[in-house]
Design a protein around this motif. Structure first.
Motif, PDB file in Angstrom:
ATOM      1  N   ILE A   1       0.861  -1.180   0.000  1.00  0.00           N
ATOM      2  CA  ILE A   1       0.000   0.000   0.000  1.00  0.00           C
ATOM      3  C   ILE A   1       0.895   1.226   0.000  1.00  0.00           C
ATOM      4  N   GLU A   2       0.884   1.939  -1.099  1.00  0.00           N
ATOM      5  CA  GLU A   2       1.629   3.194  -1.160  1.00  0.00           C
ATOM      6  C   GLU A   2       0.728   4.264  -0.539  1.00  0.00           C
ATOM      7  N   TYR A   3       0.889   4.420   0.758  1.00  0.00           N
ATOM      8  CA  TYR A   3      -0.045   5.217   1.552  1.00  0.00           C
ATOM      9  C   TYR A   3      -0.025   6.702   1.209  1.00  0.00           C
ATOM     10  N   LEU A   4       1.003   7.171   0.522  1.00  0.00           N
ATOM     11  CA  LEU A   4       0.988   8.572   0.101  1.00  0.00           C
ATOM     12  C   LEU A   4      -0.027   8.781  -1.025  1.00  0.00           C
ATOM     13  N   GLN A   5      -0.268   7.741  -1.834  1.00  0.00           N
ATOM     14  CA  GLN A   5      -1.265   7.814  -2.894  1.00  0.00           C
ATOM     15  C   GLN A   5      -2.653   7.400  -2.412  1.00  0.00           C
ATOM     16  N   ALA A   6      -2.709   6.547  -1.397  1.00  0.00           N
ATOM     17  CA  ALA A   6      -3.980   6.053  -0.855  1.00  0.00           C
ATOM     18  C   ALA A   6      -3.943   6.194   0.662  1.00  0.00           C
ATOM     19  N   PRO A   7      -4.077   7.423   1.169  1.00  0.00           N
ATOM     20  CA  PRO A   7      -3.940   7.647   2.610  1.00  0.00           C
ATOM     21  C   PRO A   7      -5.020   6.930   3.429  1.00  0.00           C
ATOM     22  N   PRO A   8      -4.625   6.404   4.575  1.00  0.00           N
ATOM     23  CA  PRO A   8      -5.610   5.774   5.461  1.00  0.00           C
ATOM     24  C   PRO A   8      -6.471   6.841   6.126  1.00  0.00           C
ATOM     25  N   ASP A   9      -7.683   6.442   6.494  1.00  0.00           N
ATOM     26  CA  ASP A   9      -8.538   7.358   7.243  1.00  0.00           C
ATOM     27  C   ASP A   9      -8.247   7.216   8.740  1.00  0.00           C
ATOM     28  N   VAL A  10      -8.887   8.035   9.528  1.00  0.00           N
ATOM     29  CA  VAL A  10      -8.646   8.037  10.976  1.00  0.00           C
ATOM     30  C   VAL A  10      -8.996   6.681  11.590  1.00  0.00           C
ATOM     31  N   ALA A  11     -10.089   6.077  11.148  1.00  0.00           N
ATOM     32  CA  ALA A  11     -10.489   4.773  11.705  1.00  0.00           C
ATOM     33  C   ALA A  11      -9.423   3.711  11.436  1.00  0.00           C
ATOM     34  N   THR A  12      -8.846   3.720  10.246  1.00  0.00           N
ATOM     35  CA  THR A  12      -7.796   2.758   9.909  1.00  0.00           C
ATOM     36  C   THR A  12      -6.556   3.011  10.758  1.00  0.00           C
ATOM     37  N   LEU A  13      -6.215   4.270  10.946  1.00  0.00           N
ATOM     38  CA  LEU A  13      -5.069   4.602  11.799  1.00  0.00           C
ATOM     39  C   LEU A  13      -5.312   4.154  13.238  1.00  0.00           C
ATOM     40  N   ARG A  14      -6.516   4.360  13.743  1.00  0.00           N
ATOM     41  CA  ARG A  14      -6.843   3.898  15.113  1.00  0.00           C
ATOM     42  C   ARG A  14      -6.690   2.386  15.222  1.00  0.00           C
TER      43      ARG A  14
ATOM     44  N   VAL B   1       3.740   9.286  14.323  1.00  0.00           N
ATOM     45  CA  VAL B   1       3.875  10.536  13.574  1.00  0.00           C
ATOM     46  C   VAL B   1       5.348  10.884  13.349  1.00  0.00           C
ATOM     47  N   ARG B   2       5.632  11.409  12.177  1.00  0.00           N
ATOM     48  CA  ARG B   2       6.990  11.843  11.834  1.00  0.00           C
ATOM     49  C   ARG B   2       7.137  13.305  12.244  1.00  0.00           C
ATOM     50  N   SER B   3       7.730  13.510  13.386  1.00  0.00           N
ATOM     51  CA  SER B   3       7.836  14.861  13.943  1.00  0.00           C
ATOM     52  C   SER B   3       8.856  15.735  13.222  1.00  0.00           C
ATOM     53  N   LYS B   4       9.683  15.150  12.371  1.00  0.00           N
ATOM     54  CA  LYS B   4      10.689  15.934  11.652  1.00  0.00           C
ATOM     55  C   LYS B   4      10.187  16.453  10.306  1.00  0.00           C
ATOM     56  N   GLU B   5       8.986  16.061   9.921  1.00  0.00           N
ATOM     57  CA  GLU B   5       8.418  16.555   8.661  1.00  0.00           C
ATOM     58  C   GLU B   5       8.024  18.026   8.819  1.00  0.00           C
TER      59      GLU B   5
ATOM     60  N   GLU C   1       5.467  19.542   7.802  1.00  0.00           N
ATOM     61  CA  GLU C   1       4.047  19.679   8.138  1.00  0.00           C
ATOM     62  C   GLU C   1       3.814  19.617   9.648  1.00  0.00           C
ATOM     63  N   PHE C   2       4.643  18.837  10.348  1.00  0.00           N
ATOM     64  CA  PHE C   2       4.488  18.703  11.798  1.00  0.00           C
ATOM     65  C   PHE C   2       4.619  20.070  12.461  1.00  0.00           C
ATOM     66  N   ALA C   3       5.671  20.790  12.122  1.00  0.00           N
ATOM     67  CA  ALA C   3       5.868  22.129  12.685  1.00  0.00           C
ATOM     68  C   ALA C   3       4.830  23.100  12.136  1.00  0.00           C
ATOM     69  N   GLY C   4       4.566  22.996  10.837  1.00  0.00           N
ATOM     70  CA  GLY C   4       3.621  23.912  10.210  1.00  0.00           C
ATOM     71  C   GLY C   4       2.223  23.811  10.775  1.00  0.00           C
ATOM     72  N   LEU C   5       1.851  22.628  11.225  1.00  0.00           N
ATOM     73  CA  LEU C   5       0.528  22.419  11.817  1.00  0.00           C
ATOM     74  C   LEU C   5       0.544  22.557  13.336  1.00  0.00           C
ATOM     75  N   ALA C   6       1.695  22.928  13.893  1.00  0.00           N
ATOM     76  CA  ALA C   6       1.857  23.122  15.341  1.00  0.00           C
ATOM     77  C   ALA C   6       1.382  21.886  16.113  1.00  0.00           C
TER      78      ALA C   6
ATOM     79  N   HIS D   1      -2.554  14.515   6.044  1.00  0.00           N
ATOM     80  CA  HIS D   1      -1.189  14.744   5.552  1.00  0.00           C
ATOM     81  C   HIS D   1      -0.389  13.453   5.727  1.00  0.00           C
ATOM     82  N   PRO D   2      -0.562  12.482   4.829  1.00  0.00           N
ATOM     83  CA  PRO D   2       0.047  11.164   5.037  1.00  0.00           C
ATOM     84  C   PRO D   2       1.570  11.168   5.115  1.00  0.00           C
ATOM     85  N   ARG D   3       2.237  12.234   4.672  1.00  0.00           N
ATOM     86  CA  ARG D   3       3.698  12.306   4.838  1.00  0.00           C
ATOM     87  C   ARG D   3       4.075  12.265   6.325  1.00  0.00           C
ATOM     88  N   LEU D   4       3.111  12.572   7.187  1.00  0.00           N
ATOM     89  CA  LEU D   4       3.365  12.555   8.625  1.00  0.00           C
ATOM     90  C   LEU D   4       3.392  11.142   9.213  1.00  0.00           C
TER      91      LEU D   4
END
Length: 113
Positions: free
Chosen positions: A31-44, A58-62, A64-69, A85-88
């Motif tokens: 599953i290339e999750y950047l093209q097919a991001p999981p939803d919140v239920a799947t992540l849970r 979560v990838r805290s060095k991305e 987006e992590f800082a940008g989204l505070a 933001h699946p890159r996270l």
């Protein structure tokens, strides 16, 4: 249950885990999750299966992590951010009948094959 890997081909850890799976004679569902991001239920569900907290996934060095505070954010906020933001999402995540793991380092996958 087969083997599933949430994969990012640009990530050396993800490529390494995929190679170890294939070297074991298993062709996983990729599953290339950047093209097919999981939803919140799947992540849970993934968190429940793996025993991880959202902060572990979560990838805290991305950027987006800082940008989204997101520093210090609660689980619901982190899950919503990862779904949007699946890159996270840290990778690779591998699911097998023996368990679900964040496979960093890639050799972690051997525990569940």
């Amino acid at each position: 249950m087969g083997v599933t890997i949430w994969h990012n081909p640009a990530c050396s850890n993800s490529r390494g885990a995929l190679k170890l799976i294939r070297d074991a004679g298993i062709e996983p569902e990729v599953i290339e999750y950047l093209q097919a991001p999981p939803d919140v239920a799947t992540l849970r569900q993934l968190l429940a299966e793996s025993g991880l907290a959202a902060a572990d996934l979560v990838r805290s060095k991305e950027p987006e992590f800082a940008g989204l505070a997101l520093a210090g954010a609660d689980e619901a906020t982190l899950l919503a951010a990862m779904a949007a933001h699946p890159r996270l999402i840290n990778r690779p995540v591998v699911r097998t009948a023996k368990g679900t793991r964040l496979c960093r380092p890639p050799e972690t996958v051997l525990e569940i094959l």
